[in-house]
Design an enzyme around this catalytic site. Structure first.
Site, PDB file in Angstrom:
ATOM      1  N   ARG A  44     -16.665  93.530 -14.086  1.00  0.00           N
ATOM      2  CA  ARG A  44     -17.261  93.347 -12.760  1.00  0.00           C
ATOM      3  C   ARG A  44     -17.380  91.858 -12.473  1.00  0.00           C
ATOM      4  O   ARG A  44     -18.144  91.140 -13.113  1.00  0.00           O
ATOM      5  CB  ARG A  44     -18.640  93.997 -12.724  1.00  0.00           C
ATOM      6  N   SER A 113     -20.298 104.538  -6.947  1.00  0.00           N
ATOM      7  CA  SER A 113     -21.750 104.371  -7.016  1.00  0.00           C
ATOM      8  C   SER A 113     -22.421 105.323  -6.047  1.00  0.00           C
ATOM      9  O   SER A 113     -21.914 105.564  -4.951  1.00  0.00           O
ATOM     10  CB  SER A 113     -22.147 102.946  -6.616  1.00  0.00           C
ATOM     11  N   LYS A 142     -28.729  92.706 -10.290  1.00  0.00           N
ATOM     12  CA  LYS A 142     -28.182  93.017  -8.967  1.00  0.00           C
ATOM     13  C   LYS A 142     -29.357  93.048  -8.005  1.00  0.00           C
ATOM     14  O   LYS A 142     -30.168  93.982  -8.028  1.00  0.00           O
ATOM     15  CB  LYS A 142     -27.476  94.381  -9.004  1.00  0.00           C
TER      16      LYS A 142
HETATM   17  N1  3NM Z   1     -25.137  98.470 -10.030  1.00  0.00           N
HETATM   18  P1  3NM Z   1     -28.706  95.703 -15.657  1.00  0.00           P
HETATM   19  S1  3NM Z   1     -27.579  98.226 -10.638  1.00  0.00           S
HETATM   20  C1  3NM Z   1     -24.003  96.685 -11.314  1.00  0.00           C
HETATM   21  O1  3NM Z   1     -27.697 100.469  -8.632  1.00  0.00           O
HETATM   22  C2  3NM Z   1     -25.198  97.432 -10.916  1.00  0.00           C
HETATM   23  O2  3NM Z   1     -25.551 100.640  -8.388  1.00  0.00           O
HETATM   24  C3  3NM Z   1     -26.329  98.986  -9.795  1.00  0.00           C
HETATM   25  O3  3NM Z   1     -27.655  95.606 -14.472  1.00  0.00           O
HETATM   26  C4  3NM Z   1     -26.551 100.101  -8.848  1.00  0.00           C
HETATM   27  O4  3NM Z   1     -28.177  96.690 -16.614  1.00  0.00           O
HETATM   28  C5  3NM Z   1     -26.491  97.162 -11.362  1.00  0.00           C
HETATM   29  O5  3NM Z   1     -28.681  94.310 -16.256  1.00  0.00           O
HETATM   30  C6  3NM Z   1     -26.891  96.121 -12.320  1.00  0.00           C
HETATM   31  O6  3NM Z   1     -30.010  96.042 -15.076  1.00  0.00           O
HETATM   32  C7  3NM Z   1     -27.376  96.677 -13.626  1.00  0.00           C
HETATM   33 MG    MG Z   2     -21.354  98.250  -7.189  1.00  0.00          MG
END
Ligand code: 3NM
Ligand code: MG
Length: 497
Positions: A44, A113, A142
């Site tokens: 990503r 997603s 994010k």
């Molecule tokens: N997508 P971490 S949350 C890439 O809700 C991504 O669709 C999300 O990062 C969504 O594991 C997210 O460090 C980031 O919390 C997740």
């Molecule tokens: Mg995304």
């Protein structure tokens, strides 16, 4: 080429920003993470310059291919098409799924997603191969996540997917998931026995971890525990046939244990019956506890029938190292066909491995260190292309790639005859009902057994081996009933690493 298969248990999403990656090398982290247990990788990088992104994607693909782990590219479908990796992941603000499908073709994985039930069902209708459901928790990785679902919100999406007929579409949950909360997230989001997430998707929990391999291993263990209820629930739901060709010591006990865990037992030692029984969607246990020449011929006939029907077989080489007859019988059986699971104590599994060990009857010998036992199950699983379950105070279970230790159980199990054999029966029910992953199915049987034993000895009326047996049967039954009613509190006691 057919669409690649993917295991979404521990799904690593990369991040190249300094805040998370720091000055570390992304490819090194990804390789360590895969060695630790990551089963799927998503590259990503939303803003990177095209040629740099293509170069990194190629470097990552070289690593993931080495370990046979799929690589998906976030958002940038053109990059995926250019490097010919296994697929893409599409966000709600990215290109549509149908359009991406036109670009990369039918034989690639497209994930999407989803932050609510409507998005999930729309993506399934458009042909998504799996969904990333999130955000579970707010995350600094994010910052523009729209909804914070919590585990309960994830569960409601799973229920909606199942109700809309998309229960078979795999899911991972994402957003603030880490080694500290994965077990809880999985248990609380589970709509078992109907549907639960297939894994966790994480960024910082692995990329920013001091030891990415250890973090990945930890996550894999927790995800495995989270799936145990699905397996136990699948047995409760389908009541699979457990066809036992077993020894005369345990026939009655094994049949009762099979009933307690929710299987439908038949004790049938005549090989001629196996062809008919193999058609009934169950599994076979070959337990050579009281082997005879006639018995051996019957086992062989049944093994061929079950292999022919593509149904699972559990081999329990009881007392394999006790006599030359049994050592030879093990060789004969291994040469006859394929087994889904081979279970035994250290002496038995060492004998299957080819060692000449003198077992005292069916008792185990313990000559190996924990590390040696772990390496034995791993290498034997690879050699026989099967799941190996090595029982003992600490049980080990491996498919050659994933190896788990289970510390559940109680010493009273060793004071009652047939508990080992009935574990084989239990595992047969699990692999019959959960053929998609024989390792997790076996693990589920071992954990259910161990937790039931622990709960049984806590009963005030249990004073020794005699009173233990009925309490143990009751606890297996109670766990199965609770799971069928989506009460997974018993899973808290699972000790899997
Ligand atoms: N997508 P971490 S949350 C890439 O809700 C991504 O669709 C999300 O990062 C969504 O594991 C997210 O460090 C980031 O919390 C997740
Ligand atoms: Mg995304």
């Amino acid at each position: 080429m057919a669409k690649p298969t993917a295991n979404y248990a521990v799904y690593l999403v990369t991040d190249s920003t300094p805040a998370i990656l720091g000055n570390k090398d992304l490819t090194e982290i990804v390789e360590k993470a895969i060695q630790g247990g990551v089963t799927c990788v998503q590259y990503r990088d939303k803003d990177g310059e095209q040629s740099a992104v293509v170069a990194t994607a190629k470097a990552l693909h070289a690593i993931t291919k080495k370990y046979n782990v799929p690589l998906l590219i976030n958002d940038r479908v053109d990059v995926a098409a250019e490097i010919d990796c296994e697929g893409v992941h599409i966000g709600q603000d990215d290109m549509g799924i149908e359009e991406a499908r036109k670009i990369i073709g039918e034989n690639k994985i497209i994930g999407a997603s989803a932050g609510n039930a409507e998005e999930a069902i729309t993506a399934c209708k458009a042909g998504a191969d799996y969904l990333g459901i999130g955000a579970v928790y707010a995350t600094s990785t994010k910052k523009d996540t729209k909804t914070i679902l919590g585990p309960a919100g994830v569960k409601s999406i799973l229920v909606a997917m199942d109700a809309a007929g998309y229960g078979a579409v795999p899911t991972v949950c994402i957003g603030g998931v880490n080694t500290g909360n994965t077990a809880t997230v999985l248990r609380q989001s589970s709509a078992a026995p109907r549907k639960s997430v297939d894994g966790v998707a994480v960024v910082s929990a692995i990329i920013a971890a001091e030891d990415p391999a250890a973090a990945s291993r930890d996550l894999l263990g927790q995800v495995a525990v989270g799936k145990i209820a699905d397996v136990v629930g699948a047995v409760a739901k389908t009541a699979p046939l457990s066809h036992n060709m077993t020894n005369l010591v345990v026939q009655n006990f094994a049949a009762n244990i099979a009933l307690a865990v929710g299987a439908s037992p038949i004790m049938a030692n005549y090989g001629e019956e196996a062809a008919d029984l193999a058609k009934l969607g169950g599994a076979l246990v070959v337990n050579m506890g009281t082997v005879t020449p006639e018995g051996l011929a019957n086992y062989k006939q049944a093994i061929k029938a079950y292999n022919g029907a593509n149904r699972p077989i559990v081999l329990d080489p009881v007392g394999a190292g006790a006599t030359h007859v049994r050592r030879q019988a093990v060789k004969d059986l291994l040469a006859t066909g394929k087994f889904t699971v081979i279970k035994g104590n250290e002496g038995e599994i060492s004998t299957v491995n080819g060692a000449t060990i003198q077992q005292k009857g069916v008792d185990s010998v313990s000559a190996l260190s924990f590390e040696q036992r772990a390496s034995l199950v791993r290498s034997l699983a690879r050699r026989e292309e099967t799941v190996i379950l090595l029982t003992g105070a600490t049980d080990l279970v491996s498919d050659g790639t994933r190896t788990f230790r289970v510390d559940n159980g109680h010493e009273l199990l060793g004071n009652v005859t047939g508990t080992g054999c009935t574990l084989g029966t239990t595992v047969s029910a699990m692999v019959a009902a959960y053929p998609q992953d024989a390792l997790l199915a076996t693990l589920a049987g071992v954990v259910m057994f161990g937790v039931a034993a622990e709960r049984a000895v806590e009963r005030a009326d249990v004073k020794g081996p005699g009173t233990f047996v009925p309490a143990f049967i009751d606890e297996l039954y109670a766990i199965r009933k609770a799971t069928a009613n989506a009460d997974l509190r018993w899973l808290v006691a699972a000790k899997v690493e």
